[in-house]
Design a protein around this motif. Structure first.
Motif, mmCIF file in Angstrom:
data_model
loop_
_atom_site.group_PDB
_atom_site.id
_atom_site.type_symbol
_atom_site.label_atom_id
_atom_site.label_comp_id
_atom_site.label_asym_id
_atom_site.label_seq_id
_atom_site.Cartn_x
_atom_site.Cartn_y
_atom_site.Cartn_z
ATOM 1 N N LEU A 8 -33.730 16.698 -55.888
ATOM 2 C CA LEU A 8 -34.369 16.344 -54.399
ATOM 3 C C LEU A 8 -35.057 17.568 -53.989
ATOM 4 O O LEU A 8 -34.634 18.598 -54.227
ATOM 5 N N PRO A 9 -36.274 17.603 -53.287
ATOM 6 C CA PRO A 9 -36.822 18.771 -52.677
ATOM 7 C C PRO A 9 -35.891 19.704 -51.835
ATOM 8 O O PRO A 9 -34.694 19.082 -51.442
ATOM 9 N N PRO A 10 -35.847 21.090 -52.041
ATOM 10 C CA PRO A 10 -34.969 21.775 -51.360
ATOM 11 C C PRO A 10 -34.783 21.366 -49.919
ATOM 12 O O PRO A 10 -36.017 21.329 -49.154
ATOM 13 N N ASP A 43 -34.985 17.726 -42.809
ATOM 14 C CA ASP A 43 -35.601 18.136 -44.441
ATOM 15 C C ASP A 43 -36.516 16.992 -44.882
ATOM 16 O O ASP A 43 -37.472 17.801 -45.667
ATOM 17 N N TYR A 44 -36.516 15.846 -44.500
ATOM 18 C CA TYR A 44 -37.636 15.079 -45.229
ATOM 19 C C TYR A 44 -38.196 14.188 -44.204
ATOM 20 O O TYR A 44 -37.547 13.496 -43.240
ATOM 21 N N ARG A 73 -42.716 20.492 -44.403
ATOM 22 C CA ARG A 73 -41.584 19.596 -44.910
ATOM 23 C C ARG A 73 -42.258 18.610 -46.327
ATOM 24 O O ARG A 73 -43.295 18.099 -45.608
ATOM 25 N N PRO A 74 -41.401 18.307 -47.061
ATOM 26 C CA PRO A 74 -41.901 17.224 -47.952
ATOM 27 C C PRO A 74 -42.098 15.793 -47.316
ATOM 28 O O PRO A 74 -41.231 15.520 -46.593
ATOM 29 N N ALA A 100 -43.662 13.527 -51.976
ATOM 30 C CA ALA A 100 -42.260 14.176 -52.393
ATOM 31 C C ALA A 100 -41.978 12.863 -53.453
ATOM 32 O O ALA A 100 -41.045 13.319 -54.299
ATOM 33 N N LEU A 144 -40.048 11.393 -58.037
ATOM 34 C CA LEU A 144 -38.752 10.721 -57.228
ATOM 35 C C LEU A 144 -39.251 9.267 -56.921
ATOM 36 O O LEU A 144 -40.330 9.113 -56.582
ATOM 37 N N ASP A 172 -33.486 7.480 -57.029
ATOM 38 C CA ASP A 172 -33.096 9.096 -56.749
ATOM 39 C C ASP A 172 -32.351 9.450 -55.368
ATOM 40 O O ASP A 172 -31.819 10.361 -55.285
#
Ligand SMILES: Cc1cc2nc3c(=O)[nH]c(=O)nc-3n(C[C@H](O)[C@H](O)[C@H](O)COP(=O)(O)O)c2cc1C
Length: 384
Positions: A8-10, A43-44, A73-74, A100, A144, A172
């Motif tokens: 996953l994206p950081p 985060d997302y 952010r993604p 993302a 993803l 995912d």
């Protein structure tokens, strides 16, 4: 083909439970994502859903979220549909944009949507969900592929078979809104089902539904074992919520990189002096910021004011326990009237802290959120 899950994206802070802004149609556009990022990004992000059918084209205003993303952010692009060929076409088109990942909507409870056998309606036809997941997984090689689901349609019979499909197609990331489609937004949230999803699937799970505050996020993470929380309406009411979550999740336990909530420090969730507490003055600034950010040239003031009411319906849940702010705000027809109401309620005591939780009985959208009598007064499985 490898079975290793794609990373996953950081997140914003490594090692903490994940946070995500839930997709919300007509709300989570580029402007709103930017406003949220200003107060403390999750985060997302997830877009509102792209409708997919034989005549569909990527909706321009949703594509803008992806192409002009300045949030840092993604953003996952959500799709809703049931036609395999068109879903694959759309997934391929979306992958030409900075996304993302692709997220499939298996939860929308609006009758006009589920009657077309899309969104939550698909939970009645898992054989077709199986085909869709297979097609979208194959259409996202190396990328993803995520799913957002409710726990069933009329009842929870499809729940566990659905989780097995999530594993079979190597999804995912799974977001679980802990209600059935028929429960809309009226019932308590079944966090025990989210905990079961966490046990059964191999990918990280985001717990969704009534994550009303950062302390509740901590309690829900503890109860469910989820890798993170997805927050929708309560981020409209409190755009500082993702920042507050991080402040309460922090610090990650020494030497652990896992996001398991069991790794939350023992003190996480306790009222912390380090946790930002917004005041009425902060809320007044937020409303002004939102008004200014959502202004579009050529849109009449009256239309803009009614768009603002969509957000303020949620903001008002933390202003006063009687719902007076909501009643007065809903009558406003001009910018001046709207801000007079805001000033009357928010400016006399600017240092007053906003309620951490929405006031009970102050309902943002009475036609779809008023609890059924059976649920009235019944506590959630969590009490933060
Ligand atoms: C106005 C509104 C629009 C929504 N639109 C979507 C959507 O486009 N896609 C989706 O998966 N869920 C949608 N949802 C559901 C939310 O993503 C979320 O699952 C739900 O609101 C429960 O989370 P909450 O209690 O944090 O709000 C919407 C919810 C609201 C209130």
């Amino acid at each position: 083909m490898t079975d290793l899950p794609a990373p996953l994206p950081p997140p914003v802070v490594a090692g903490l439970p994940l946070t995500a802004l839930a997709p919300m149609q007509d709300v989570t556009d580029l402007t709103f994502m930017r406003v949220i990022a200003h107060y403390g990004a999750p985060d997302y992000f997830f877009t509102e859903f792209f409708r997919v059918h034989s005549q569909s084209r990527l909706e321009k205003h949703i594509v803008r979220c992806l192409d002009d993303n300045t949030t840092g952010r993604p953003i996952f692009a959500q799709v809703i549909g049931e036609d395999l060929e068109q879903l694959v076409r759309t997934a391929r088109e979306l992958q030409q944009h900075p996304i993302a990942g692709i997220d499939l909507n298996l939860g929308c409870p609006a009758p006009k949507v589920y009657k077309k056998n899309v969104g939550g309606g698909l939970l009645r036809d898992l054989a077709h969900v199986d085909r869709i997941l297979g097609a979208l997984r194959a259409a996202t090689p190396g990328g993803l592929f995520t799913v957002k689901m409710r726990i069933g349609f009329d009842d929870t019979t499809p729940f566990e078979p659905m989780l097995d499909l999530v594993n079979a197609h190597r999804v995912d990331l799974l977001s679980v809104h802990g209600r059935t489609v028929k429960e809309m937004y009226r019932s308590r949230v079944h966090y025990d089902f989210i905990a079961r999803a966490v046990q059964r699937v191999r990918c990280p799970v985001l717990a969704n539904g009534n994550v009303t505050s950062a302390p509740r996020a901590v309690a829900i993470l503890r109860e469910t074992g989820a890798a993170g929380v997805m927050i929708g309406r309560h981020a409209i009411r409190n755009p500082w919520i993702f920042r507050q979550c991080r402040e309460l999740f922090h610090p990650p336990p020494a030497l652990q990189s896992t996001t398991e909530p069991s790794s939350l420090p023992a003190t996480a969730g306790a009222t912390s002096p380090a946790c930002f507490r917004p005041t009425f003055a902060d809320v007044r600034d937020y409303i002004a910021h939102l008004y200014q950010a959502t202004q579009t040239p050529g849109i009449p003031e009256r239309i803009h004011v009614s768009k603002m009411k969509k957000y303020l319906n949620f903001v008002g849940q933390a202003v006063d326990p009687t719902g007076a702010f909501l009643r007065e705000m809903r009558r406003a027809e001009s910018e001046a009237e709207l801000f007079r109401v805001c000033d009357r309620h928010l400016l006399p005591e600017p240092a007053h802290l906003i309620a951490d939780e929405p006031y009970e009985g102050v309902i943002a959208r009475p036609n779809c959120e008023t609890p059924h009598p059976a649920d009235r007064g019944s506590p959630e499985t969590i009490s933060a």
